[in-house]
Write a protein that holds these residues in place. Structure first.
Motif, PDB file in Angstrom:
ATOM      1  N   GLY A 127       0.809  -1.219   0.000  1.00 21.38           N
ATOM      2  CA  GLY A 127       0.000   0.000   0.000  1.00 21.38           C
ATOM      3  C   GLY A 127       0.836   1.259   0.000  1.00 21.38           C
ATOM      4  N   VAL A 128       1.897   1.281   0.822  1.00 17.71           N
ATOM      5  CA  VAL A 128       2.724   2.489   0.935  1.00 17.71           C
ATOM      6  C   VAL A 128       3.804   2.535  -0.146  1.00 17.71           C
ATOM      7  CG1 VAL A 128       4.233   3.835   2.437  1.00 17.71           C
ATOM      8  CG2 VAL A 128       2.303   2.588   3.420  1.00 17.71           C
ATOM      9  N   ASN A 129       4.516   1.422  -0.353  1.00 14.59           N
ATOM     10  CA  ASN A 129       5.691   1.428  -1.231  1.00 14.59           C
ATOM     11  C   ASN A 129       5.365   1.260  -2.702  1.00 14.59           C
ATOM     12  OD1 ASN A 129       7.079   1.601   1.161  1.00 14.59           O
ATOM     13  ND2 ASN A 129       7.850  -0.495   1.129  1.00 14.59           N
ATOM     14  N   VAL A 130       4.182   0.752  -3.008  1.00 11.04           N
ATOM     15  CA  VAL A 130       3.819   0.512  -4.414  1.00 11.04           C
ATOM     16  C   VAL A 130       2.602   1.353  -4.824  1.00 11.04           C
ATOM     17  CG1 VAL A 130       3.178  -1.227  -6.138  1.00 11.04           C
ATOM     18  CG2 VAL A 130       4.773  -1.824  -4.284  1.00 11.04           C
ATOM     19  N   TYR A 131       1.488   1.161  -4.134  1.00  8.40           N
ATOM     20  CA  TYR A 131       0.307   1.949  -4.486  1.00  8.40           C
ATOM     21  C   TYR A 131       0.476   3.411  -4.103  1.00  8.40           C
ATOM     22  CZ  TYR A 131      -1.932  -2.518  -5.403  1.00  8.40           C
ATOM     23  OH  TYR A 131      -2.228  -3.747  -5.899  1.00  8.40           O
ATOM     24  N   GLY A 132       1.238   3.678  -3.037  1.00  9.40           N
ATOM     25  CA  GLY A 132       1.469   5.061  -2.629  1.00  9.40           C
ATOM     26  C   GLY A 132       2.094   5.910  -3.717  1.00  9.40           C
ATOM     27  N   PRO A 133       3.197   5.458  -4.329  1.00 10.51           N
ATOM     28  CA  PRO A 133       3.785   6.229  -5.428  1.00 10.51           C
ATOM     29  C   PRO A 133       2.834   6.411  -6.609  1.00 10.51           C
ATOM     30  CG  PRO A 133       5.386   4.680  -4.580  1.00 10.51           C
ATOM     31  CD  PRO A 133       4.080   4.361  -3.901  1.00 10.51           C
ATOM     32  N   ILE A 134       2.053   5.375  -6.917  1.00  9.29           N
ATOM     33  CA  ILE A 134       1.108   5.496  -8.028  1.00  9.29           C
ATOM     34  C   ILE A 134       0.013   6.497  -7.679  1.00  9.29           C
ATOM     35  CG2 ILE A 134      -0.628   4.271  -9.399  1.00  9.29           C
ATOM     36  CD1 ILE A 134       1.138   1.755  -9.127  1.00  9.29           C
ATOM     37  N   ASN A 135      -0.543   6.384  -6.469  1.00  4.18           N
ATOM     38  CA  ASN A 135      -1.584   7.336  -6.045  1.00  4.18           C
ATOM     39  C   ASN A 135      -1.067   8.767  -6.082  1.00  4.18           C
ATOM     40  OD1 ASN A 135      -3.255   5.142  -5.524  1.00  4.18           O
ATOM     41  ND2 ASN A 135      -2.816   5.115  -3.330  1.00  4.18           N
ATOM     42  N   THR A 136       0.138   8.969  -5.554  1.00  6.04           N
ATOM     43  CA  THR A 136       0.723  10.307  -5.491  1.00  6.04           C
ATOM     44  C   THR A 136       0.962  10.866  -6.887  1.00  6.04           C
ATOM     45  OG1 THR A 136       1.793   9.752  -3.385  1.00  6.04           O
ATOM     46  CG2 THR A 136       2.646  11.664  -4.585  1.00  6.04           C
ATOM     47  N   ALA A 137       1.506  10.032  -7.760  1.00  6.66           N
ATOM     48  CA  ALA A 137       1.772  10.479  -9.127  1.00  6.66           C
ATOM     49  C   ALA A 137       0.477  10.865  -9.838  1.00  6.66           C
ATOM     50  CB  ALA A 137       2.500   9.381  -9.905  1.00  6.66           C
ATOM     51  N   GLN A 138      -0.537  10.037  -9.720  1.00  6.02           N
ATOM     52  CA  GLN A 138      -1.783  10.324 -10.424  1.00  6.02           C
ATOM     53  C   GLN A 138      -2.487  11.561  -9.865  1.00  6.02           C
ATOM     54  OE1 GLN A 138      -4.232   6.805 -10.617  1.00  6.02           O
ATOM     55  NE2 GLN A 138      -2.909   5.841 -12.149  1.00  6.02           N
ATOM     56  N   ALA A 139      -2.333  11.796  -8.564  1.00  5.68           N
ATOM     57  CA  ALA A 139      -2.987  12.949  -7.949  1.00  5.68           C
ATOM     58  C   ALA A 139      -2.312  14.265  -8.312  1.00  5.68           C
ATOM     59  CB  ALA A 139      -3.015  12.777  -6.425  1.00  5.68           C
ATOM     60  N   TRP A 140      -0.973  14.252  -8.467  1.00  5.87           N
ATOM     61  CA  TRP A 140      -0.228  15.498  -8.612  1.00  5.87           C
ATOM     62  C   TRP A 140       0.297  15.763 -10.030  1.00  5.87           C
ATOM     63  CZ3 TRP A 140      -0.096  19.382  -5.251  1.00  5.87           C
ATOM     64  CH2 TRP A 140      -0.443  19.123  -3.920  1.00  5.87           C
ATOM     65  N   LEU A 141       0.449  14.736 -10.848  1.00  7.09           N
ATOM     66  CA  LEU A 141       1.067  14.963 -12.159  1.00  7.09           C
ATOM     67  C   LEU A 141       0.266  15.887 -13.084  1.00  7.09           C
ATOM     68  CD1 LEU A 141       2.776  11.587 -13.109  1.00  7.09           C
ATOM     69  CD2 LEU A 141       3.834  13.751 -12.426  1.00  7.09           C
ATOM     70  N   PRO A 142      -1.064  15.879 -13.065  1.00  5.70           N
ATOM     71  CA  PRO A 142      -1.766  16.809 -13.955  1.00  5.70           C
ATOM     72  C   PRO A 142      -1.377  18.272 -13.733  1.00  5.70           C
ATOM     73  CG  PRO A 142      -3.282  15.126 -13.197  1.00  5.70           C
ATOM     74  CD  PRO A 142      -2.009  14.937 -12.412  1.00  5.70           C
ATOM     75  N   VAL A 143      -1.277  18.702 -12.462  1.00  4.63           N
ATOM     76  CA  VAL A 143      -0.924  20.100 -12.209  1.00  4.63           C
ATOM     77  C   VAL A 143       0.557  20.333 -12.488  1.00  4.63           C
ATOM     78  CG1 VAL A 143      -0.429  19.848  -9.724  1.00  4.63           C
ATOM     79  CG2 VAL A 143      -1.244  22.028 -10.602  1.00  4.63           C
ATOM     80  N   LEU A 144       1.390  19.325 -12.245  1.00  5.38           N
ATOM     81  CA  LEU A 144       2.817  19.463 -12.546  1.00  5.38           C
ATOM     82  C   LEU A 144       3.029  19.606 -14.048  1.00  5.38           C
ATOM     83  CD1 LEU A 144       5.706  19.225 -11.094  1.00  5.38           C
ATOM     84  CD2 LEU A 144       5.735  16.923 -12.044  1.00  5.38           C
ATOM     85  N   ARG A 145       2.345  18.787 -14.813  1.00  2.88           N
ATOM     86  CA  ARG A 145       2.473  18.855 -16.281  1.00  2.88           C
ATOM     87  C   ARG A 145       2.029  20.217 -16.813  1.00  2.88           C
ATOM     88  NH1 ARG A 145       0.797  12.746 -17.121  1.00  2.88           N
ATOM     89  NH2 ARG A 145       2.504  12.001 -18.444  1.00  2.88           N
ATOM     90  N   ALA A 146       0.984  20.774 -16.195  1.00  3.05           N
ATOM     91  CA  ALA A 146       0.415  22.038 -16.681  1.00  3.05           C
ATOM     92  C   ALA A 146       1.271  23.245 -16.334  1.00  3.05           C
ATOM     93  CB  ALA A 146      -0.991  22.219 -16.120  1.00  3.05           C
ATOM     94  N   LYS A 147       2.140  23.104 -15.353  1.00  5.52           N
ATOM     95  CA  LYS A 147       2.952  24.236 -14.919  1.00  5.52           C
ATOM     96  C   LYS A 147       4.038  24.538 -15.948  1.00  5.52           C
ATOM     97  CE  LYS A 147       5.588  25.931 -10.937  1.00  5.52           C
ATOM     98  NZ  LYS A 147       4.785  27.158 -10.837  1.00  5.52           N
ATOM     99  N   THR A 148       4.327  25.810 -16.143  1.00  7.56           N
ATOM    100  CA  THR A 148       5.389  26.199 -17.067  1.00  7.56           C
ATOM    101  C   THR A 148       6.741  26.185 -16.353  1.00  7.56           C
ATOM    102  OG1 THR A 148       5.049  28.544 -16.535  1.00  7.56           O
ATOM    103  CG2 THR A 148       3.824  27.638 -18.411  1.00  7.56           C
ATOM    104  N   GLY A 149       7.800  26.190 -17.139  1.00  9.85           N
ATOM    105  CA  GLY A 149       9.146  26.205 -16.571  1.00  9.85           C
ATOM    106  C   GLY A 149       9.670  24.812 -16.295  1.00  9.85           C
ATOM    107  N   ALA A 150      10.835  24.751 -15.663  1.00  3.04           N
ATOM    108  CA  ALA A 150      11.480  23.477 -15.360  1.00  3.04           C
ATOM    109  C   ALA A 150      10.687  22.720 -14.308  1.00  3.04           C
ATOM    110  CB  ALA A 150      12.906  23.708 -14.879  1.00  3.04           C
TER     111      ALA A 150
END
Length: 274
Positions: A112-135
């Protein structure tokens, strides 16, 4: 891969930031002028980290193994203006349990923490990270156990941390077309409290349990997370990739032994042309 250099005022979202490697990462990037959003299952520790990181930083409690909670926390923080240029997926737990004998709830907890946790975190935050400009950049904290032969009483932990590293590789492939680099951090044993991770274990995984202080003696004899600083800065500066920092004397030799074993187990089969 695009080199990443922290920009003053940018947000860094770091999970598992209540202590150990996560708190070090938070303070490391805060010292470079970033605002820190420290996320941890222990809300009090997350807030303590935020206070250490200075004005503008904040801490939030979140169990990353809970998909709904991870998304709800991310949604609320994003609505409050937390749009990170750096996402560091760091939360992880470990136990001295083996694949063949671990209880189902222990397996579920580490997965739950070591495998699903990274997937959950990535899916929750990547849309806003992708949309942000700059590095932009993503960090994934794996382990030396991700790149060394699985051995000893920690085989279940090693199994899940190899999966953590694989998630980092997957994200690297998926984000390359967006120009977002991914760093896969594989530290050796450090002076952290991972040995006592069960003190914050949710009830659905068996509940909290504190290990005896003597159980942490081996970890307390190791260097602190500060030894990771130069390696992390170097890898981010070249755009990401593997950041393997052994701290035990035998780690490098065991890595070499693993690669030799893999090489000698490879047999060429001549595939006939159609």
């Amino acid at each position: 891969m695009t080199a990443y250099s922290p920009s003053k005022g940018d947000w860094a979202v770091i999970t598992g930031a209540g202590r150990g490697i996560g708190r070090f990462l938070a303070q490391h990037f805060a010292a470079k002028g970033m605002r820190i959003c420290a996320i941890d299952i222990d809300a009090f520790e997350a807030e303590q980290t935020a206070r250490l990181c200075g004005d503008g930083s904040r801490g939030r409690g979140c169990d990353v193994s809970d998909r709904d909670e991870t998304f709800a926390v991310a949604e609320k923080l994003i609505a409050q203006g937390v749009e990170p240029s750096l996402l560091w997926i760091n939360a992880g737990v470990g136990t001295a349990d083996t694949v063949s004998k671990a209880k189902p709830e222990t397996i579920d907890w580490l997965m739950g923490v070591n495998v699903y946790g990274p997937i959950n975190t990535a899916q929750a935050w990547l849309p806003v990270l992708r949309a942000k400009t700059g590095a932009k950049h993503v960090g994934v904290t794996a382990s030396s156990a991700s790149v060394t032969p699985v051995s000893g009483p920690y085989t279940l932990y090693s199994t899940t941390k190899q999966m953590t590293a694989s998630i980092g590789e997957a994200l690297g492939a998926e984000l390359a077309e967006d120009g977002i680099g991914v760093t896969i951090l594989c530290p050796g044993m450090l002076n952290t409290q991972i040995w006592n991770a069960a003190q914050a274990r949710p009830d659905r995984y068996g509940g909290a349990r504190s290990a005896p202080e003597a159980a942490g003696d081996l970890w307390r004899a190791q260097p602190g997370p500060e030894v990771l600083a130069q390696g992390i800065d170097t890898v981010l500066g070249r755009g990401g990739g593997w950041c393997i920092i052994p701290t035990e004397k035998d780690t490098e030799s065991r890595m070499e032994a693993r690669h030799r074993a893999q090489h000698h187990g490879y047999f060429h089969y001549a595939i006939a042309d159609d």
